[in-house]
Design an enzyme around this catalytic site. Structure first.
Site, mmCIF file in Angstrom:
data_model
loop_
_atom_site.group_PDB
_atom_site.id
_atom_site.type_symbol
_atom_site.label_atom_id
_atom_site.label_comp_id
_atom_site.label_asym_id
_atom_site.label_seq_id
_atom_site.Cartn_x
_atom_site.Cartn_y
_atom_site.Cartn_z
ATOM 1 N N HIS A 148 41.792 44.471 50.457
ATOM 2 C CA HIS A 148 42.062 43.412 49.482
ATOM 3 C C HIS A 148 42.436 44.065 48.155
ATOM 4 O O HIS A 148 42.347 45.278 47.992
ATOM 5 C CB HIS A 148 40.809 42.549 49.246
ATOM 6 C CG HIS A 148 40.465 41.655 50.390
ATOM 7 N ND1 HIS A 148 40.608 40.293 50.339
ATOM 8 C CD2 HIS A 148 39.997 41.943 51.637
ATOM 9 C CE1 HIS A 148 40.231 39.762 51.492
ATOM 10 N NE2 HIS A 148 39.847 40.737 52.301
ATOM 11 N N GLU B 46 38.415 46.680 47.859
ATOM 12 C CA GLU B 46 39.204 45.981 46.837
ATOM 13 C C GLU B 46 39.964 47.063 46.089
ATOM 14 O O GLU B 46 39.377 47.869 45.369
ATOM 15 C CB GLU B 46 38.285 45.209 45.884
ATOM 16 C CG GLU B 46 37.520 44.070 46.552
ATOM 17 C CD GLU B 46 38.273 42.744 46.533
ATOM 18 O OE1 GLU B 46 39.460 42.722 46.160
ATOM 19 O OE2 GLU B 46 37.654 41.733 46.906
HETATM 20 C C1 CXA Z 1 34.804 39.718 49.311
HETATM 21 C C2 CXA Z 1 35.283 40.346 50.430
HETATM 22 C C3 CXA Z 1 34.504 40.432 51.591
HETATM 23 C C4 CXA Z 1 33.273 39.866 51.617
HETATM 24 C C5 CXA Z 1 32.789 39.206 50.489
HETATM 25 C C6 CXA Z 1 33.558 39.155 49.335
HETATM 26 C C7 CXA Z 1 35.597 39.648 48.044
HETATM 27 C C8 CXA Z 1 36.936 38.963 48.137
HETATM 28 C C9 CXA Z 1 36.745 37.504 48.541
HETATM 29 O O1 CXA Z 1 36.216 36.736 47.733
HETATM 30 O O2 CXA Z 1 37.124 37.162 49.660
HETATM 31 N N1 CXA Z 1 37.518 39.038 46.815
HETATM 32 S S1 CXA Z 1 39.099 38.671 46.602
HETATM 33 N N2 CXA Z 1 40.010 39.745 47.312
HETATM 34 O O3 CXA Z 1 39.379 38.747 45.171
HETATM 35 O O4 CXA Z 1 39.311 37.373 47.163
HETATM 36 ZN ZN ZN Z 2 41.266 39.204 48.809
#
Ligand code: CXA
Ligand code: ZN
Ligand code: CA
Length: 455
Positions: A330, A403
């Protein structure tokens, strides 16, 4: 309802040429707001000052906004006006941030292509062409499977990468005698682009394929791993959302897929809230179609999630899941996250202290190499129905979320970093990816418990 046929994007070779009549028609079509989006609430990016605990951030997310970045005492969110008003009513101050950057360079982008200043990003057709070229160049190392289709009918693919050398899983004895019962190669999964606007993650997939292809046979570390592991790369989980995000030449900050919702003008499901583990359990997703974190009508109601979940289940051989570890890419914030997201607790049913410690040990080691911050996902805010919670909770796959760049919404461009950073920010994760491959045969080695768990 029948999904529309996906439009084939213009090749970037044509960019700069005089627009043909057909192009002009396409452009007009792309610019005109489709029926759904005319009534869809426009969203903006906001800075919210005040929330400083995970529980407070979870309350902000519960308004239906997406929390895009977390700082000490503030967050950045994407929200429509109603969601922003709900955040204000929680008692926080809310300030509109500038929209996505203009990368047009004063030139007109081709429809469904990145704007001229970001031309080194790959749209869907360009990414597929690049992948096909890699496979044609390294046919004994990599192959492609179409594992299903997106809502609008685009192929979702998995690329298999594994070496021909005699690593784990090849089966002749040292004296050339009878085949030895072969331990299967541990498999490792990389998934990319659940969220439409997170385009850098597709570039990460393209980087891995190029790196594996070009270094196999010359780089000892890469060669050893590809001769003893099976790597699966799913480069684009959300092709419809990605194409929609770039369709007009100005970024739309779109997050979800493009599936219509019954009885609502708002489109899309948040794929990372649609996985079949504690779906909708805990206030970490929304049941409102207009929300940025809409969880869908049921687990795996998004075709893209069903396709990838079915693929993961297909890797169960003789009752044993072959995939041992995973990273879901991500952007942004420069984080290495591990499960669970549904609870603030470090351990829970399905997550022992040793599991948690192994997650944390490998997670911290990977983060030490790429400079990201390691933490449990719920340290940010509660999420339910995320891919990592499902991969671990349901399949016992050690699943991380990375991320990627940038660290914050300010300098680096947020979801839209300029294409000049692609090479640096993808190569930045080379060592972390190799570390995960090296640990995948026994994640508990990282806590000194190989004998207990991996014999
Ligand atoms: C995330 C990813 C995986 C598990 C929990 C939280 C963070 C992600 C999301 O909220 O899905 N952040 S993001 N890429 O800004 O959407
Ligand atoms: Zn994301
Ligand atoms: Ca550029």
């Amino acid at each position: 309802m029948r999904p529309p046929t996906p439009r084939t994007p213009r090749s970037r070779r044509l960019r700069g040429k005089v627009a043909t009549a057909a192009t002009a028609v396409l452009l007009t079509l792309a610019m005109a707001a489709p029926a759904a989006s005319r009534t869809e609430e426009p969203t903006h990016s906001y800075e919210v000052t005040g929330p400083r605990t995970a529980a407070q951030r979870t309350a902000v997310a519960a308004t239906g906004a997406s929390v895009d970045a977390v700082r000490r005492g503030s967050v950045v969110i994407t929200a429509d006006a109603a969601q922003a008003e709900r955040v204000r009513r929680l008692g926080y101050s809310v300030r509109v941030l500038p929209g996505p950057p203009d990368r047009s360079d004063g030139r007109r982008a081709e429809p469904f292509d990145f704007p001229p200043a970001d031309a080194n990003y790959h749209n869907y057709a360009e990414a597929m062409a690049e992948i096909n070229a890699d496979i044609a160049r390294y046919p004994s190392l990599m192959s492609k499977q179409v594992i299903g289709k997106s809502y609008e009918g685009r192929d979702i693919i998995a690329v298999k990468v594994t070496g021909a050398g005699t690593g784990t899983g090849t089966g002749t004895g040292p004296t050339g005698g009878a085949a030895v019962a072969a331990a299967a190669r541990p498999e490792v999964l990389f998934t990319h682009h659940q969220h439409a606007r997170e385009h850098l993650t597709v570039e990460m997939a393209l980087y891995l394929l190029k790196e594996f292809g070009s270094k196999y046979g010359s780089d000892a570390r890469v060669t050893k791993m590809l001769d003893s592991r099976v790597v699966w790369i799913v480069p684009d989980l959300n092709p419809d959302g990605g194409e929609y995000d770039i369709a007009t030449g100005s970024y739309r900050s779109w997050r979800k897929n493009r599936q219509p919702n019954n009885g609502s003008s708002a489109r899309g499901t948040d794929l990372n809230r649609n996985w079949d583990y504690k779906w909708g359990c805990c206030g970490g997703s929304s049941g409102s179609t207009g929300s940025e974190t809409y969880r869908g009508t049921a687990p795996e109601s998004a075709p893209e999630v069903k396709v990838v979940a079915d693929f993961v289940r297909s890797r169960i051989v003789d009752g044993k899941q072959q995939i041992k570890a995973a990273i879901d890419f991500h952007t942004y914030s420069e984080l290495v996250l591990w499960p669970f997201g549904w609870t603030y607790d470090d351990t829970a049913p399905g997550m022992t202290k040793d599991d948690r410690d192994a997650f944390a040990a490998v997670g911290k080691s990977m983060a030490a190499s790429n400079g990201y911050t390691p933490e449990q996902a719920s340290d940010l805010y509660i999420t339910d129905g995320s891919i990592d919670d499902w991969l671990w909770g349901n399949q016992k796959i050690f699943a991380y979320t990375f991320e990627m760049y940038p660290n914050s919404s300010g300098a680096g461009g947020g979801f839209y970093p300029p294409d000049e950073v692609i090479d640096r920010e993808t190569a930045r994760n080379r060592d972390a990816v190799l570390q995960l491959l090296e640990n995948a045969d026994c994640m508990y080695r990282s806590i000194g418990k190989e004998a207990q768990y991996c014999r």
